[in-house]
Design a protein around this motif. Structure first.
Motif, PDB file in Angstrom:
ATOM      1  N   THR A   6      33.071  45.055  47.364  1.00 48.80           N
ATOM      2  CA  THR A   6      32.953  43.760  48.029  1.00 48.80           C
ATOM      3  C   THR A   6      31.580  43.704  48.682  1.00 48.80           C
ATOM      4  O   THR A   6      31.271  44.519  49.540  1.00 48.80           O
ATOM      5  CB  THR A   6      34.056  43.577  49.091  1.00 48.80           C
ATOM      6  N   ILE A   7      30.749  42.766  48.240  1.00 49.88           N
ATOM      7  CA  ILE A   7      29.397  42.636  48.775  1.00 49.88           C
ATOM      8  C   ILE A   7      29.438  41.834  50.069  1.00 49.88           C
ATOM      9  O   ILE A   7      28.849  42.206  51.061  1.00 49.88           O
ATOM     10  CB  ILE A   7      28.456  41.978  47.746  1.00 49.88           C
ATOM     11  N   TYR A   8      30.137  40.731  50.056  1.00 49.82           N
ATOM     12  CA  TYR A   8      30.422  40.004  51.290  1.00 49.82           C
ATOM     13  C   TYR A   8      31.701  39.226  51.112  1.00 49.82           C
ATOM     14  O   TYR A   8      32.111  38.916  49.998  1.00 49.82           O
ATOM     15  CB  TYR A   8      29.262  39.097  51.732  1.00 49.82           C
ATOM     16  N   LYS A   9      32.346  38.962  52.223  1.00 50.33           N
ATOM     17  CA  LYS A   9      33.570  38.167  52.203  1.00 50.33           C
ATOM     18  C   LYS A   9      33.645  37.426  53.527  1.00 50.33           C
ATOM     19  O   LYS A   9      33.909  38.030  54.559  1.00 50.33           O
ATOM     20  CB  LYS A   9      34.796  39.048  51.999  1.00 50.33           C
ATOM     21  N   ARG A  10      33.378  36.134  53.466  1.00 53.99           N
ATOM     22  CA  ARG A  10      33.448  35.319  54.682  1.00 53.99           C
ATOM     23  C   ARG A  10      34.875  34.855  54.930  1.00 53.99           C
ATOM     24  O   ARG A  10      35.327  34.786  56.049  1.00 53.99           O
ATOM     25  CB  ARG A  10      32.506  34.131  54.574  1.00 53.99           C
ATOM     26  N   SER A  63      20.849  33.780  57.390  1.00 56.44           N
ATOM     27  CA  SER A  63      19.753  34.494  58.046  1.00 56.44           C
ATOM     28  C   SER A  63      19.087  35.471  57.076  1.00 56.44           C
ATOM     29  O   SER A  63      19.665  35.865  56.062  1.00 56.44           O
ATOM     30  CB  SER A  63      20.280  35.251  59.267  1.00 56.44           C
ATOM     31  N   ASP A  64      17.858  35.874  57.433  1.00 54.43           N
ATOM     32  CA  ASP A  64      17.151  36.880  56.632  1.00 54.43           C
ATOM     33  C   ASP A  64      17.921  38.194  56.631  1.00 54.43           C
ATOM     34  O   ASP A  64      17.956  38.902  55.630  1.00 54.43           O
ATOM     35  CB  ASP A  64      15.730  37.111  57.181  1.00 54.43           C
ATOM     36  N   GLU A  65      18.537  38.534  57.774  1.00 54.23           N
ATOM     37  CA  GLU A  65      19.325  39.773  57.870  1.00 54.23           C
ATOM     38  C   GLU A  65      20.488  39.746  56.894  1.00 54.23           C
ATOM     39  O   GLU A  65      20.765  40.727  56.210  1.00 54.23           O
ATOM     40  CB  GLU A  65      19.876  39.953  59.288  1.00 54.23           C
ATOM     41  N   GLU A  66      21.178  38.614  56.823  1.00 55.58           N
ATOM     42  CA  GLU A  66      22.325  38.485  55.916  1.00 55.58           C
ATOM     43  C   GLU A  66      21.874  38.620  54.464  1.00 55.58           C
ATOM     44  O   GLU A  66      22.518  39.300  53.663  1.00 55.58           O
ATOM     45  CB  GLU A  66      23.006  37.135  56.142  1.00 55.58           C
ATOM     46  N   ARG A  67      20.763  37.997  54.126  1.00 54.71           N
ATOM     47  CA  ARG A  67      20.222  38.079  52.768  1.00 54.71           C
ATOM     48  C   ARG A  67      19.880  39.526  52.427  1.00 54.71           C
ATOM     49  O   ARG A  67      20.214  40.021  51.351  1.00 54.71           O
ATOM     50  CB  ARG A  67      18.974  37.192  52.650  1.00 54.71           C
ATOM     51  N   GLU A  68      19.216  40.228  53.350  1.00 56.14           N
ATOM     52  CA  GLU A  68      18.863  41.632  53.115  1.00 56.14           C
ATOM     53  C   GLU A  68      20.095  42.514  52.966  1.00 56.14           C
ATOM     54  O   GLU A  68      20.112  43.418  52.141  1.00 56.14           O
ATOM     55  CB  GLU A  68      17.967  42.161  54.252  1.00 56.14           C
ATOM     56  N   GLN A  69      21.133  42.229  53.740  1.00 58.44           N
ATOM     57  CA  GLN A  69      22.370  43.010  53.628  1.00 58.44           C
ATOM     58  C   GLN A  69      23.008  42.836  52.250  1.00 58.44           C
ATOM     59  O   GLN A  69      23.492  43.801  51.668  1.00 58.44           O
ATOM     60  CB  GLN A  69      23.369  42.591  54.711  1.00 58.44           C
ATOM     61  N   ILE A  70      22.996  41.612  51.752  1.00 52.84           N
ATOM     62  CA  ILE A  70      23.549  41.350  50.416  1.00 52.84           C
ATOM     63  C   ILE A  70      22.765  42.109  49.352  1.00 52.84           C
ATOM     64  O   ILE A  70      23.339  42.801  48.511  1.00 52.84           O
ATOM     65  CB  ILE A  70      23.569  39.832  50.124  1.00 52.84           C
ATOM     66  N   LEU A  71      21.429  42.010  49.391  1.00 55.05           N
ATOM     67  CA  LEU A  71      20.602  42.681  48.384  1.00 55.05           C
ATOM     68  C   LEU A  71      20.734  44.200  48.495  1.00 55.05           C
ATOM     69  O   LEU A  71      20.806  44.896  47.478  1.00 55.05           O
ATOM     70  CB  LEU A  71      19.144  42.231  48.508  1.00 55.05           C
ATOM     71  N   THR A  72      20.776  44.716  49.712  1.00 52.70           N
ATOM     72  CA  THR A  72      20.924  46.168  49.921  1.00 52.70           C
ATOM     73  C   THR A  72      22.257  46.653  49.365  1.00 52.70           C
ATOM     74  O   THR A  72      22.336  47.690  48.712  1.00 52.70           O
ATOM     75  CB  THR A  72      20.784  46.514  51.412  1.00 52.70           C
ATOM     76  N   ALA A  73      23.319  45.887  49.629  1.00 52.83           N
ATOM     77  CA  ALA A  73      24.650  46.269  49.127  1.00 52.83           C
ATOM     78  C   ALA A  73      24.666  46.284  47.602  1.00 52.83           C
ATOM     79  O   ALA A  73      25.233  47.202  46.988  1.00 52.83           O
ATOM     80  CB  ALA A  73      25.702  45.304  49.668  1.00 52.83           C
TER      81      ALA A  73
END
Length: 77
Positions: A6-10, A63-73
């Motif tokens: 799971t990369i993200y789940k809102r 946010s930029d942080e959220e985008r980076e977290q997705i790409l990192t994951a």
């Protein structure tokens, strides 16, 4: 057996998952606007290339942080 990440789940309508099926990577993107989209990749570099285009900084709604977290994951798979 497949390995699912799971990369993200809102919530149950907005999520991104990756299933690893041998060498094949299946990305499922579920959104309340577009429904479910399924992308199949045969290599990690191909998936990362898609992700960098899909989550471009200038078009990302978050946010930029959220985008980076997705790409990192995605890169960690």
């Amino acid at each position: 057996m497949f390995k699912k990440h799971t990369i993200y789940k809102r919530d149950k309508y907005n999520m991104l998952t990756v299933e690893v099926q041998g060498k094949t990577l299946i990305v499922r993107e579920i959104s309340d606007q577009w429904g479910e989209e399924c992308h199949t990749f045969v290599s990690r570099p191909e998936m990362i290339h898609w992700a960098e285009n899909r989550f471009r900084a200038e078009a990302f709604d978050g946010s930029d942080e959220e985008r980076e977290q997705i790409l990192t994951a995605l890169k960690s798979i």
